[in-house]
Write an enzyme that holds these catalytic residues in place. Structure first.
Site, short mmCIF file in Angstrom:
data_model
loop_
_atom_site.label_atom_id
_atom_site.label_comp_id
_atom_site.label_asym_id
_atom_site.label_seq_id
_atom_site.Cartn_x
_atom_site.Cartn_y
_atom_site.Cartn_z
CG ASP A 78 29.18 51.42 37.41
OD1 ASP A 78 28.59 50.10 36.62
OD2 ASP A 78 30.10 52.10 37.00
CG ASP A 95 37.78 38.15 37.58
OD1 ASP A 95 36.73 39.38 37.11
OD2 ASP A 95 38.05 37.01 37.16
CD GLU A 121 31.52 47.84 35.17
OE1 GLU A 121 31.53 48.80 34.24
OE2 GLU A 121 31.58 46.69 34.61
#
Length: 200
Positions: A78, A95, A121
């Site tokens: 993460d 992005d 994410e």
């Protein structure tokens, strides 16, 4: 006879044109079929495996690990404080951060490992035939490489990001253990203990 000959020639030309159109349509259908197959297994943003494909591949690897008595490890990764990247630098920059981190994970792992975007994410790496201690070393290398990734070309105030990694593995019975859930629990532990670390 001349009229019949002209009619036959016209019919032959029509048949050839019909065959050409049919071949063009078949080529188009084949291309669309390939695209649908790709969309079914690929995350549109990062080009990595998507969650549905990840789940299917993980099930396959778990069964293979049980059958051949191989180790199997799963890492849940993460990006730390990713919401602030979107909030401070824009979703377009966010992005691109996801793309670059995803590419780094894919390029660092072995070709036989499975790397995918789990959602948001979060990424998952399935480390095939890998004991837990080796998987921990791999994850530590991934963590360090992400931290060293220079993101300043995306925005002058964005230097780097870090990742927290939760890792699980089972050498005895990888089918009996929910490796994704166990990795997720370790990821929460890594977050609680300060982020930018590997917990297994």
């Amino acid at each position: 006879e001349r009229r019949r000959g002209d009619e036959l020639a016209t019919a032959l030309d029509a048949a050839r044109e019909s065959e050409r159109q049919k071949q063009a349509l078949l080529a188009q259908l084949s291309q669309q079929s390939d695209m649908l197959r790709q969309l079914a297994r690929e995350d549109g943003l990062t080009g990595l495996s998507n969650r549905r494909w990840l789940d299917a591949q993980l099930d396959r690897e778990r069964e293979r690990a049980r059958r051949y008595h191989h180790c199997l490890a799963v890492a849940m990764i993460d990006i730390d404080h990713f919401k602030s990247v979107n909030d401070r630098f824009s979703h377009r920059v966010g992005d691109e951060v996801l793309r670059r981190v995803g590419r780094l994970l894919r390029d660092t792992c072995r070709s036989g490992d499975i790397v995918g975007r789990y959602g948001g994410e979060e990424f998952i790496v399935v480390l095939v035939e890998t004991p837990l201690d080796t998987a921990r070393s791999v994850c530590e290398k991934l963590r360090q490489r992400v931290a060293a990734l220079d993101l300043s070309p995306l925005h002058p105030d964005l230097r780097r990001v870090t990742v927290s990694i939760g890792l699980s593995g089972d050498a005895d019975d990888p089918v009996a253990t929910d490796l994704v859930h166990a990795a997720d629990q370790q990821l929460y532990r890594a977050k609680r203990e300060g982020r930018d670390r590997v917990c297994a």
